[in-house]
Scaffold this active site. Sequence first.
Site, PDB file in Angstrom:
ATOM      1  N   LYS A  84      19.474  23.739  29.531  1.00  0.00           N
ATOM      2  CA  LYS A  84      20.146  25.026  29.756  1.00  0.00           C
ATOM      3  C   LYS A  84      19.257  25.868  30.672  1.00  0.00           C
ATOM      4  O   LYS A  84      18.076  26.093  30.371  1.00  0.00           O
ATOM      5  CB  LYS A  84      20.268  25.735  28.410  1.00  0.00           C
ATOM      6  CG  LYS A  84      21.600  26.300  28.072  1.00  0.00           C
ATOM      7  CD  LYS A  84      21.548  26.794  26.633  1.00  0.00           C
ATOM      8  CE  LYS A  84      22.727  27.646  26.290  1.00  0.00           C
ATOM      9  NZ  LYS A  84      22.628  28.171  24.924  1.00  0.00           N
TER      10      LYS A  84
HETATM   11  O1  G3P Z   1      25.645  30.401  23.127  1.00  0.00           O
HETATM   12  C1  G3P Z   1      25.066  31.628  23.430  1.00  0.00           C
HETATM   13  C2  G3P Z   1      25.079  32.471  22.219  1.00  0.00           C
HETATM   14  O2  G3P Z   1      24.172  31.990  21.309  1.00  0.00           O
HETATM   15  C3  G3P Z   1      24.866  33.909  22.440  1.00  0.00           C
HETATM   16  O3  G3P Z   1      25.553  34.551  21.430  1.00  0.00           O
HETATM   17  O4  G3P Z   1      26.144  36.373  19.943  1.00  0.00           O
HETATM   18  O5  G3P Z   1      23.838  36.267  20.950  1.00  0.00           O
HETATM   19  O6  G3P Z   1      25.802  36.856  22.351  1.00  0.00           O
HETATM   20  P1  G3P Z   1      25.327  36.098  21.159  1.00  0.00           P
END
Ligand code: G3P
Length: 219
Positions: A84
């Site tokens: 990633k």
């Molecule tokens: O896959 C990316 C994710 O983990 C981010 O999620 O909720 O931190 O925006 P969030």
Amino acid sequence: MKFFLDTADVIVIEKFVSTGIVDGVTTNPSLLCKQGKPPVIIIKKICAILSGKPVSVQVTEHDVDAVYKQAKKIASIAENVVVKIPCDIRYYNVIKKLAKEGVKINATLVFSVAQGICMCKLGVAYISPFIGRIDDIAECGMELVEDLRRALDLYKFKTEILAASIRSVDHVKESILAGADIGTVPPSIFEKMLHHPLTEEGMKRFNKDWKKLNIDMFP
Ligand code: G3P
């Protein structure tokens, strides 16, 4: 539509993989940090549990050369590792080089159609639009997924759209309908999306009626 788990929690991954509907896992530095164990050990375990299915692992270096070297190292942890890399302009050349060398890349932190298309042109395997984080700034994250679907189809890119930053079961549903290839779902949402109160209620009712027959064996 494929479902990935957005977590680095090995116990949780084992539990949900047993459902037979998990097609991969995505991690990030924040998720690995929560585990409190050496990240490489955790990644190896996750890759083994997923047996061949993709596991995204994010670079943590910043300098361009260091990102390249780290990406190669991460890719060598297991054959199902996907590297990633943030879709930052500084990493465009590195992404292109790695993709040419056969490293599978998940371009993360995608917030616009232009960024998504640029990543496709560089040859990445996945682009990750962050739905929840767009909603957080009072815009519509799902619109980006819909637009990316249209754009990728229009220009016949094979890159897969991986809807990320999913915060609700509704986000999962909308990602499916918007044409995302994959939704990466946090465990709490994954658990919720597998249940429906009417399914549980219906099972109870059928069971109750069946017992009224009072038979030992069927058929
Ligand atoms: O896959 C990316 C994710 O983990 C981010 O999620 O909720 O931190 O925006 P969030």
